[in-house]
Design a protein around this motif. Sequence first.
Motif, PDB file in Angstrom:
ATOM      1  N   GLU A  10       0.834  -1.205   0.000  1.00  0.00           N
ATOM      2  CA  GLU A  10       0.000   0.000   0.000  1.00  0.00           C
ATOM      3  C   GLU A  10       0.870   1.258   0.000  1.00  0.00           C
ATOM      4  N   PHE A  11       1.945   1.203   0.737  1.00  0.00           N
ATOM      5  CA  PHE A  11       2.880   2.321   0.799  1.00  0.00           C
ATOM      6  C   PHE A  11       3.486   2.571  -0.579  1.00  0.00           C
ATOM      7  N   ARG A  16       3.643   5.490  -6.024  1.00  0.00           N
ATOM      8  CA  ARG A  16       3.359   5.422  -7.461  1.00  0.00           C
ATOM      9  C   ARG A  16       2.260   6.429  -7.840  1.00  0.00           C
ATOM     10  N   GLN A  17       1.191   6.473  -7.069  1.00  0.00           N
ATOM     11  CA  GLN A  17       0.092   7.384  -7.379  1.00  0.00           C
ATOM     12  C   GLN A  17       0.547   8.841  -7.365  1.00  0.00           C
ATOM     13  N   TYR A  21       0.647  11.402 -10.474  1.00  0.00           N
ATOM     14  CA  TYR A  21      -0.107  12.646 -10.344  1.00  0.00           C
ATOM     15  C   TYR A  21       0.765  13.846 -10.728  1.00  0.00           C
ATOM     16  N   LEU A  22       2.029  13.794 -10.342  1.00  0.00           N
ATOM     17  CA  LEU A  22       2.967  14.869 -10.661  1.00  0.00           C
ATOM     18  C   LEU A  22       3.498  14.780 -12.092  1.00  0.00           C
ATOM     19  N   GLY A  63       6.807  15.504  -2.001  1.00  0.00           N
ATOM     20  CA  GLY A  63       6.007  16.286  -1.067  1.00  0.00           C
ATOM     21  C   GLY A  63       5.172  15.425  -0.147  1.00  0.00           C
ATOM     22  N   LEU A  64       5.656  14.217   0.154  1.00  0.00           N
ATOM     23  CA  LEU A  64       4.936  13.287   1.019  1.00  0.00           C
ATOM     24  C   LEU A  64       5.673  13.101   2.329  1.00  0.00           C
ATOM     25  N   GLN A  65       4.925  12.759   3.349  1.00  0.00           N
ATOM     26  CA  GLN A  65       5.519  12.324   4.605  1.00  0.00           C
ATOM     27  C   GLN A  65       4.712  11.135   5.095  1.00  0.00           C
ATOM     28  N   PHE A  66       5.232  10.405   6.051  1.00  0.00           N
ATOM     29  CA  PHE A  66       4.447   9.316   6.588  1.00  0.00           C
ATOM     30  C   PHE A  66       4.414   9.390   8.100  1.00  0.00           C
TER      31      PHE A  66
END
Length: 82
Positions: A10-11, A16-17, A21-22, A63-66
């Motif tokens: 899932e991560f 990938r998504q 998107y970018l 631009g992601l964090q977890f």
Amino acid sequence: MKNSNTIIKEFGNSIRQKRRYLGLSQTELALIAEVSLNFISQIESGKETVQLNKLLKVMTCLGLQFTLENGNRGILIKSHEL
């Protein structure tokens, strides 16, 4: 509770998504994050042996964090935008 393999897949799907998107190819993301194309492919396919420091570089470029949450159902990993 989800098993670790499901969580990792899932991560990788989240990565990938966001990349798609970018409008980035795996090659472009690898260049921006200064990691190998193979590494990006391994993340997105849910390979369990990725290196955390490289993963964090890729996430930062997207631009992601977890967030890790330890709840009554075990550890939950959430990825979200900064």
